[in-house]
Design an enzyme around this catalytic site. Structure first.
Site, short mmCIF file in Angstrom:
data_model
loop_
_atom_site.label_atom_id
_atom_site.label_comp_id
_atom_site.label_asym_id
_atom_site.label_seq_id
_atom_site.Cartn_x
_atom_site.Cartn_y
_atom_site.Cartn_z
N LYS A 254 0.87 -1.18 0.00
CA LYS A 254 0.00 0.00 0.00
C LYS A 254 0.90 1.23 0.00
O LYS A 254 1.71 1.42 0.89
CB LYS A 254 -0.89 0.01 1.25
CG LYS A 254 -1.61 1.36 1.47
CD LYS A 254 -2.51 1.35 2.72
CE LYS A 254 -3.07 2.74 3.02
NZ LYS A 254 -3.93 2.77 4.24
N ASP A 259 -2.62 10.37 3.33
CA ASP A 259 -4.00 9.95 3.56
C ASP A 259 -4.72 10.98 4.45
O ASP A 259 -4.58 10.95 5.67
CB ASP A 259 -4.03 8.56 4.22
CG ASP A 259 -5.45 8.07 4.49
OD1 ASP A 259 -6.40 8.66 3.93
OD2 ASP A 259 -5.59 7.08 5.25
N LYS A 266 -10.04 13.01 8.07
CA LYS A 266 -9.50 12.69 9.39
C LYS A 266 -9.45 13.95 10.26
O LYS A 266 -9.35 15.05 9.72
CB LYS A 266 -8.08 12.15 9.24
CG LYS A 266 -7.98 10.76 8.65
CD LYS A 266 -6.52 10.32 8.58
CE LYS A 266 -6.40 8.93 7.97
NZ LYS A 266 -7.00 7.87 8.77
N ASP A 277 1.79 6.64 5.28
CA ASP A 277 0.79 5.66 4.88
C ASP A 277 1.21 4.91 3.61
O ASP A 277 0.45 4.12 3.06
CB ASP A 277 -0.57 6.36 4.69
CG ASP A 277 -1.75 5.42 4.90
OD1 ASP A 277 -1.55 4.36 5.52
OD2 ASP A 277 -2.85 5.76 4.45
N ASP A 336 -12.10 6.98 3.88
CA ASP A 336 -10.85 6.81 4.63
C ASP A 336 -10.41 5.35 4.66
O ASP A 336 -9.29 5.05 5.08
CB ASP A 336 -11.04 7.36 6.05
CG ASP A 336 -9.73 7.60 6.77
OD1 ASP A 336 -8.68 7.55 6.12
OD2 ASP A 336 -9.78 7.85 8.00
N GLU A 338 -9.29 3.56 2.36
CA GLU A 338 -8.83 3.63 0.97
C GLU A 338 -7.77 2.60 0.62
O GLU A 338 -7.62 2.23 -0.54
CB GLU A 338 -8.30 5.04 0.67
CG GLU A 338 -6.84 5.31 1.06
CD GLU A 338 -6.57 5.24 2.56
OE1 GLU A 338 -7.53 5.32 3.33
OE2 GLU A 338 -5.40 5.07 2.94
N ARG A 340 -7.47 -0.59 1.18
CA ARG A 340 -7.96 -1.85 0.61
C ARG A 340 -8.42 -1.65 -0.83
O ARG A 340 -8.35 -2.57 -1.64
CB ARG A 340 -9.09 -2.41 1.51
CG ARG A 340 -10.28 -1.50 1.64
CD ARG A 340 -11.12 -1.80 2.89
NE ARG A 340 -10.51 -1.24 4.10
CZ ARG A 340 -11.04 -1.36 5.32
NH1 ARG A 340 -12.15 -2.03 5.51
NH2 ARG A 340 -10.43 -0.82 6.35
N1 BES Z 1 -4.00 4.73 6.90
C1 BES Z 1 -5.11 4.50 7.74
C2 BES Z 1 -4.80 3.56 8.90
C3 BES Z 1 -3.79 4.08 9.90
C4 BES Z 1 -4.20 4.84 10.96
C5 BES Z 1 -2.46 3.75 9.78
C6 BES Z 1 -3.29 5.31 11.88
C7 BES Z 1 -1.54 4.21 10.71
C8 BES Z 1 -1.95 4.99 11.77
C9 BES Z 1 -6.25 3.89 6.94
O1 BES Z 1 -6.35 4.32 5.63
C10 BES Z 1 -7.53 4.30 7.62
O2 BES Z 1 -7.81 5.45 7.64
N2 BES Z 1 -8.24 3.32 8.15
C11 BES Z 1 -9.45 3.58 8.83
C12 BES Z 1 -10.45 2.52 8.44
C13 BES Z 1 -11.84 2.80 8.90
C14 BES Z 1 -12.42 3.98 8.17
C15 BES Z 1 -12.68 1.56 8.69
C16 BES Z 1 -9.17 3.55 10.32
O3 BES Z 1 -8.36 2.74 10.76
O4 BES Z 1 -9.73 4.38 11.03
ZN ZN Z 2 -4.62 4.92 4.75
MN MN Z 3 -7.48 6.06 5.41
#
Ligand code: BES
Ligand code: ZN
Ligand code: MN
Length: 489
Positions: A254, A259, A266, A277, A336, A338, A340
């Site tokens: 990824k 992000d 966020k 990210d 968010d 994204e 996957r």
């Molecule tokens: N890149 C983030 C996950 C992340 C968060 C990595 C903090 C490192 C530190 C990912 O894209 C994301 O935002 N995931 C969301 C998924 C949710 C919307 C189901 C998350 O983890 O909040």
């Molecule tokens: Zn992300």
């Molecule tokens: Mn995200």
């Protein structure tokens, strides 16, 4: 850092380091030290509560032939290879900005094998990595000074061991640079530019897909994420063909270069962390560099899905339905989630383009993974027992540890959608698992697949044994070891 191996201590050695096993101070007998120097050394060790425990350092100034010499005792504990690496890291941590330019490490007293010598040197070189390009006002005393490490007394065979460890060190450096670079500098196109420059001449076959190519291939999931960004998305593939005719192993990363969350934006606090990210893609790039540098006897293709996730008048909306390259449709509930969406099209592409039998993807995929495992293990998800065991073993052996999570039908149905084949998020609970279930829906029958959620591992708020606070290089050691143990020889 320049590493050299020599037969004897350079005549101008002013700083000398000596590995010491646990409770090994009394056995110290370095060449050229008289009784008085030895007494100073043992007294200094006792005074600093130094016992030879791994990762610890004690110091003394002794007089050798009338010249003061700074001596560092490096604890190597039980003396296994990993402890030698830690000792190298501890040595550099102590000297990096100390004003010292060169150090000699004398292994003559240590009953080490080639691996131990190579790993001590590599640990020292890895710990020296830092990124000072944007510090225009760095105080003189904060600048790195250590330039040279000379290892003497290394056993025969150290050269070959060092080649492999040096390759790993260079792969790690690339990953750490990618993870560290700010998001205005590192974006999909510049990621491609930097990585292709760093692997130039190594014999990797390079493929770059731009948005036009991706559109023709029908990568609606990846392109949906990229659609709110002024930066164009890219897929970068690096193919190392060192393994004859065997089906390639695919490493998929990824690479979200920033992000924001997109329209599901966020919160401001800590959003700057989302520059890393792209840590999964960074690990894949570093691992491919390592494999090529050490001419691995394996067939490996590294695929990096590079996009920026931004809110914009053209950004995708929660509720949008996109069609992935596989033909499966996805209801985007949360923009968010994204990562996957990027990975699924990369996985479809690599399965169609190269008849892969094994896929390992790496991604900073979910915040929930950090809630589960903190910053001590990456999360492992797999549809194949042997692959899972191979990765767990490589994790333990390399120090990039993993912990396996469950998967199954009950989790899978949590991402069924009322309007499309699936939605991109499940309920709050089990967020890392439903993310893995999403990716699993894109893995072809008969393909062994593992997903590594490395959200907690890419960046560290504190120094580690072989890295300073910041980018850890997580994943490079793991993948290098996994390929070496499972796909070579
Ligand atoms: N890149 C983030 C996950 C992340 C968060 C990595 C903090 C490192 C530190 C990912 O894209 C994301 O935002 N995931 C969301 C998924 C949710 C919307 C189901 C998350 O983890 O909040
Ligand atoms: Zn992300
Ligand atoms: Mn995200």
């Amino acid at each position: 850092m320049n590493v050299t191996f020599a037969a004897s201590r350079p005549a101008d050695t002013a700083v000398l380091a000596l590995p010491v096993a646990k409770d090994g101070v009394a056995a110290l007998a370095p060449a050229g030290f008289d009784e008085a120097a030895l007494a100073t050394l043992t007294a200094a060790a006792a005074g600093q509560r130094f016992t030879g425990a791994e990762g610890t350092v004690a110091e003394a100034y002794v007089s050798a032939n009338g010249v003061a010499q700074r001596v560092l005792l490096l604890g190597v504990g039980s003396g296994d290879d990993a402890n030698f690496e830690r000792a190298g890291g501890a040595l550099t941590a102590r000297l990096l900005t100390s004003g010292v330019k060169a150090v000699t490490v004398d292994l003559s007293g240590a009953t080490g094998e080639p691996q131990a010598a190579a790993r001590l040197a590599a640990g020292a070189a890895q710990r020296a990595w830092r990124y000072d390009v944007y510090r225009t006002k760095l105080a003189e005393e904060a600048r790195a000074t250590l330039e040279q490490i000379t290892v003497v007394g290394a056993p025969d065979g150290t050269d070959a061991a060092w080649q492999a460890r040096d390759a790993l060190t260079q792969g790690l450096a690339l990953t750490k640079t990618l993870v560290t670079l700010p998001p205005n500098i590192l974006y999909p196109e510049s990621f491609v530019e930097l990585v292709t420059k760093e692997v130039d001449g190594l014999g990797l076959e390079i493929t770059v897909l731009d948005e036009t190519a991706m559109r023709e291939l029908g990568m609606g999931a990846l392109l949906g994420v990229s659609q709110g960004s002024r930066r164009e998305a890219r897929i970068l593939a690096l193919h190392w063909k060192g393994g004859g005719d065997e089906a390639p192993v695919a490493l998929v990363g990824k690479g979200v270069t920033f992000d924001t969350g997109g329209i599901s934006i966020k919160p401001a606090a800590g959003m700057e962390d989302m520059k890393w990210d792209m840590g999964g893609a960074g690990a894949v790039a570093g691992a491919m560099r390592t494999l090529a540098l050490r001419k691995a006897k394996a067939n490996v293709i590294g695929v990096m899905g590079l996009v920026e996730n931004m809110p914009d008048g053209n950004a995708q909306r929660p509720g949008d339905v996109v069609t992935s390259m596989s033909g499966q449709t996805i209801e985007v509930i949360n923009t968010d989630a994204e990562g996957r969406l990027v990975l699924c099209d990369c996985i479809t592409w690599v399965q169609r383009e190269h008849k892969v039998k094994t896929i390992v993807d790496l991604a900073t995929l979910t915040g929930a993974m950090i809630i589960s495992l903190g910053n001590e293990h990456g999360g492992l998800f797999a549809n194949d027992e042997a692959l899972a065991q191979g990765l767990l073993a490589a994790g333990t052996a390399s120090g990039d540890t993993l912990w396996r999570f469950p998967m199954g039908k009950a989790y899978d149905k949590l991402i069924d959608s009322a309007i499309a084949d699936m939605k991109n998020v499940g309920p709050r609970g089990g967020g890392s698992i439903t993310a893995a279930q999403f990716i699993a829906r894109f893995v072809d029958e008969g393909v062994a697949w593992a997903h590594l959620d490395i959200a907690g591992m890419v960046w560290s708020e504190k120094d580690g044994p072989t890295w300073g606070k910041g980018a850890t290089g997580y994943g490079v050691r793991l993948l290098d070891r996994f390929i070496a143990d499972q796909h070579e020889g």
